[in-house]
Write an enzyme that holds these catalytic residues in place. Structure first.
Site, PDB file in Angstrom:
ATOM      1  CG  ASP A 167      -0.239  -0.227   2.501  1.00 41.19           C
ATOM      2  OD1 ASP A 167       1.019  -0.221   2.481  1.00 41.19           O
ATOM      3  OD2 ASP A 167      -0.905  -0.398   3.527  1.00 41.19           O
TER       4      ASP A 167
ATOM      5  CG  HIS B 233      20.574  11.415 -19.523  1.00 34.70           C
ATOM      6  ND1 HIS B 233      19.345  11.417 -20.148  1.00 34.70           N
ATOM      7  CD2 HIS B 233      21.056  12.677 -19.681  1.00 34.70           C
ATOM      8  CE1 HIS B 233      19.107  12.623 -20.657  1.00 34.70           C
ATOM      9  NE2 HIS B 233      20.132  13.402 -20.393  1.00 34.70           N
TER      10      HIS B 233
ATOM     11  CG  ASP C 290      22.956  17.645 -16.208  1.00 36.38           C
ATOM     12  OD1 ASP C 290      22.111  18.477 -15.814  1.00 36.38           O
ATOM     13  OD2 ASP C 290      22.952  17.169 -17.357  1.00 36.38           O
TER      14      ASP C 290
ATOM     15  CG  ASP D 191      18.887  20.743 -17.317  1.00 31.99           C
ATOM     16  OD1 ASP D 191      19.776  20.161 -16.669  1.00 31.99           O
ATOM     17  OD2 ASP D 191      18.553  20.425 -18.476  1.00 31.99           O
TER      18      ASP D 191
ATOM     19  CG  HIS E  31      24.408  16.306 -25.808  1.00 33.73           C
ATOM     20  ND1 HIS E  31      24.291  17.664 -25.633  1.00 33.73           N
ATOM     21  CD2 HIS E  31      25.509  15.933 -25.098  1.00 33.73           C
ATOM     22  CE1 HIS E  31      25.267  18.085 -24.845  1.00 33.73           C
ATOM     23  NE2 HIS E  31      26.029  17.063 -24.515  1.00 33.73           N
TER      24      HIS E  31
ATOM     25  CG  HIS F 120      16.613  20.675 -23.169  1.00 34.66           C
ATOM     26  ND1 HIS F 120      16.004  21.122 -22.023  1.00 34.66           N
ATOM     27  CD2 HIS F 120      17.801  20.152 -22.764  1.00 34.66           C
ATOM     28  CE1 HIS F 120      16.773  20.858 -20.978  1.00 34.66           C
ATOM     29  NE2 HIS F 120      17.872  20.287 -21.393  1.00 34.66           N
TER      30      HIS F 120
ATOM     31  CG  HIS G 278      14.563  17.049 -21.856  1.00 35.01           C
ATOM     32  ND1 HIS G 278      15.057  15.827 -22.213  1.00 35.01           N
ATOM     33  CD2 HIS G 278      15.606  17.705 -21.261  1.00 35.01           C
ATOM     34  CE1 HIS G 278      16.331  15.750 -21.859  1.00 35.01           C
ATOM     35  NE2 HIS G 278      16.688  16.873 -21.275  1.00 35.01           N
TER      36      HIS G 278
ATOM     37  CD  GLU H 129      21.870  20.479 -22.061  1.00 34.18           C
ATOM     38  OE1 GLU H 129      22.475  19.564 -21.487  1.00 34.18           O
ATOM     39  OE2 GLU H 129      20.634  20.615 -22.020  1.00 34.18           O
TER      40      GLU H 129
ATOM     41  CE1 TYR I  89      29.403  14.971 -21.930  1.00 31.61           C
ATOM     42  CE2 TYR I  89      28.952  15.419 -24.245  1.00 31.61           C
ATOM     43  CZ  TYR I  89      28.708  15.662 -22.910  1.00 31.61           C
ATOM     44  OH  TYR I  89      27.764  16.590 -22.553  1.00 31.61           O
TER      45      TYR I  89
ATOM     46  NE  ARG J 237      25.453  17.634 -19.588  1.00 34.00           N
ATOM     47  CZ  ARG J 237      25.715  16.351 -19.407  1.00 34.00           C
ATOM     48  NH1 ARG J 237      26.439  15.695 -20.303  1.00 34.00           N
ATOM     49  NH2 ARG J 237      25.287  15.711 -18.340  1.00 34.00           N
TER      50      ARG J 237
ATOM     51  CD  GLU K  83      21.861  21.660 -18.836  1.00 38.67           C
ATOM     52  OE1 GLU K  83      22.340  20.754 -18.129  1.00 38.67           O
ATOM     53  OE2 GLU K  83      20.782  21.551 -19.440  1.00 38.67           O
TER      54      GLU K  83
HETATM   55  N1  GLY Z   1      19.778  17.027 -17.395  1.00 37.94           N
HETATM   56  C1  GLY Z   1      19.373  16.596 -18.663  1.00 37.94           C
HETATM   57  C2  GLY Z   1      19.755  17.545 -19.687  1.00 37.94           C
HETATM   58  O1  GLY Z   1      20.658  18.324 -19.477  1.00 37.94           O
HETATM   59  O2  GLY Z   1      19.167  17.626 -20.720  1.00 37.94           O
HETATM   60 MN    MN Z   2      21.178  19.024 -17.580  1.00 42.52          MN
HETATM   61 MN    MN Z   3      19.625  20.075 -20.219  1.00 46.67          MN
END
Ligand code: GLY
Ligand code: MN
Ligand code: MN
Length: 467
Positions: free
Chosen positions: A57, A260, A277, A288, A367, A371, A378, A411, A415, A432, A434
């Site tokens: 539960d 990730h 991150d 973010d 990547h 975003h 996202h 960002e 890598y 990275r 960001e």
């Molecule tokens: N933390 C996920 C991204 O930077 O998109």
């Molecule tokens: Mn991020």
């Molecule tokens: Mn991000």
């Protein structure tokens, strides 16, 4: 502890607190104006989330799906919102009724009374009455906006109602002729943030900055990634963030090459970089932010060379952000610096044009640079213009143009995996950086600029807390 004798009933979290509900009403009114463009007899249905059982539960932590929260401010599960623009009761909520027995365990629910008094519904009913009441409430509507896939109960009911109405139309009832997806309408609204949304994001970002600073100060070789995560997230909770916007990435050394990475179990070794991150959530809006810094307070020459490329790429991309610029131009600007940097680092050989055309950078920068950011990390919002009326649906359309009020991350990263075909000293380095960028009327504001990213500041902060 479990609620005795309450089989089937589920404990709720703390009830929603009343807040600036005008903002939610304004959002519904705006959406209603959009819906009304499809005709005068439209309605829209939105479903809240449901509790997900973890075991027995005990439930997983509940967070209202963002669009439902955006339109209602209502934080309890199992609710359904009905909008009927132009109707005498344009906003109807179905909610779990107040349950005195459950309240002993989990506190009071808003109930149907609260839905009206505190959440601004023109009418509210127990959600158990949805099947009985919804067909009648949709009476006279020929168009229903609903995102299929959101809620099986609503879907079954809507399907039954459409079928029943089709039969009754022979005797003069209005048939539901169109079911349209409201997703793009809501997304177009959500992607441009109001002043109060930006204020919530600012708060989330400030809390994130305080957490990152505390985590940097606490970092030293020999700790585990999860110990740094604990410092980071303790600061978030201490400053009033109820949860993270996404699982924190605390990645030492080559773990940063897993984009990730969330295991966060490794020991942080001397000479490694640590990538954080992370984003605290505040009033449902999430930051973010990524920072990468030397765990022992000193960049090696190779680490610094990689870091400087990423920092330069980020600075160039951020500088471009302004109304009228296309979303993908931001990525292209960062990519130029990254490709040049990979050549300077001795990782790639060739002309920028050829390396870009061949996507030779992709093993090292795989990547997107940006975003949308908001209620979801996202966030919703189109990245490309909708297809035109020329029937060229399969052709990629132009990237969207930035407008004031949009918030995007910038960002870039590099890598260099341990087995990469790259100079040995660079292998195992992942960086990275960001930041969260608000598009303003005249350009942009870096909402996370207060969180240090200059190499000297990072070196000064790392390990600065007494052991
Ligand atoms: N933390 C996920 C991204 O930077 O998109
Ligand atoms: Mn991020
Ligand atoms: Mn991000």
């Amino acid at each position: 502890m479990s609620p005795r004798g309450a089989s089937g009933a589920r404990p709720a979290r703390a009830p929603a607190t009343p807040r600036a509900f005008d903002a939610f009403a304004r959002r519904r009114a705006r959406l209603a104006r959009e819906l009304a463009r499809a005709g005068r007899r439209t309605a829209a249905l939105f479903a809240a989330g449901h509790d997900a059982m973890r075991n027995g539960d005990v439930e997983h932590e509940f967070r209202q799906p963002s669009t439902f929260y955006y339109l209602t401010g209502f934080e309890e599960p199992d609710a359904v919102a009905l909008l009927r623009p132009g109707h005498a009761q344009p906003y109807v909520l179905f909610v779990r009724p107040h349950d005195p027995a459950m309240a002993i365990w989990v506190g009071p629910r808003a109930g149907v009374e609260g839905a009206v008094e505190r959440y601004g519904a023109d009418a509210a009913y127990p959600v158990e009455e949805l099947d009985q009441r919804l067909p009648q409430l949709l009476d006279g509507c020929d168009t229903v906006y609903y995102s299929f896939g959101a809620d099986e109960r609503v879907e079954r009911l809507l399907t039954r109602t459409i079928a029943a109405r089709r039969g009754m139309a022979q005797r003069g009832a209005t048939a539901i002729e169109r079911v349209l997806d409201p997703f793009a309408l809501v997304a177009a609204q959500r992607v441009v943030k109001s002043a109060e949304e930006v204020a919530a994001l600012r708060r989330a970002i400030d809390i994130t900055g305080a957490g990152i600073a505390a985590a940097m100060r606490a970092t030293r070789p020999g700790l585990h990634e999860y110990e740094v995560q604990a410092v980071l997230e303790a600061e978030y909770r201490r400053l009033g963030s109820p949860r993270n916007g996404f699982p924190s990435i605390v990645a030492a050394g080559a773990n940063a090459c897993t984009l990730h990475y969330t295991a966060n179990r490794a020991e942080i070794r001397d000479g490694e970089l640590l990538l954080l991150d992370t984003g605290a959530e505040y009033d449902y809006y999430g930051a973010d932010v990524t920072r990468t810094f030397p765990a022992n307070g000193r960049f090696s020459a190779a680490q610094r060379a990689v870091y400087d490329v990423v920092l330069a790429a980020q600075a160039a991309a951020i500088a471009l952000v302004a109304p009228g610029v296309r979303f993908h131009e931001v990525h292209e600007r960062a990519l130029r610096v990254i490709v040049d940097g990979l050549r300077d680092l001795g990782v790639l050989r060739g002309t920028r044009a050829q390396l870009t055309k061949d996507a030779a950078y992709r093993p090292y920068f795989m990547h997107a640079t940006s975003h949308w950011l908001g209620l979801d990390v996202h966030d919703v919002g189109a990245y490309r213009e909708p297809p035109g009326a020329d029937g060229a649906d399969s052709k990629p359309t132009a990237s969207v143009v930035l407008r004031p009020g949009m918030v995007l991350t910038v960002e870039p990263g590099l890598y260099i995996a341990p087995d990469a075909k790259a100079p040995r000293a660079l292998r195992g380095i992942g960086v990275r950086i960001e930041d969260d960028i608000l598009v303003t009327r005249t350009g942009h504001e870096n909402l996370s600029r207060g969180i240090p990213s200059a190499p000297a500041e990072l070196e000064a902060l790392a390990g600065a807390a007494p052991a």
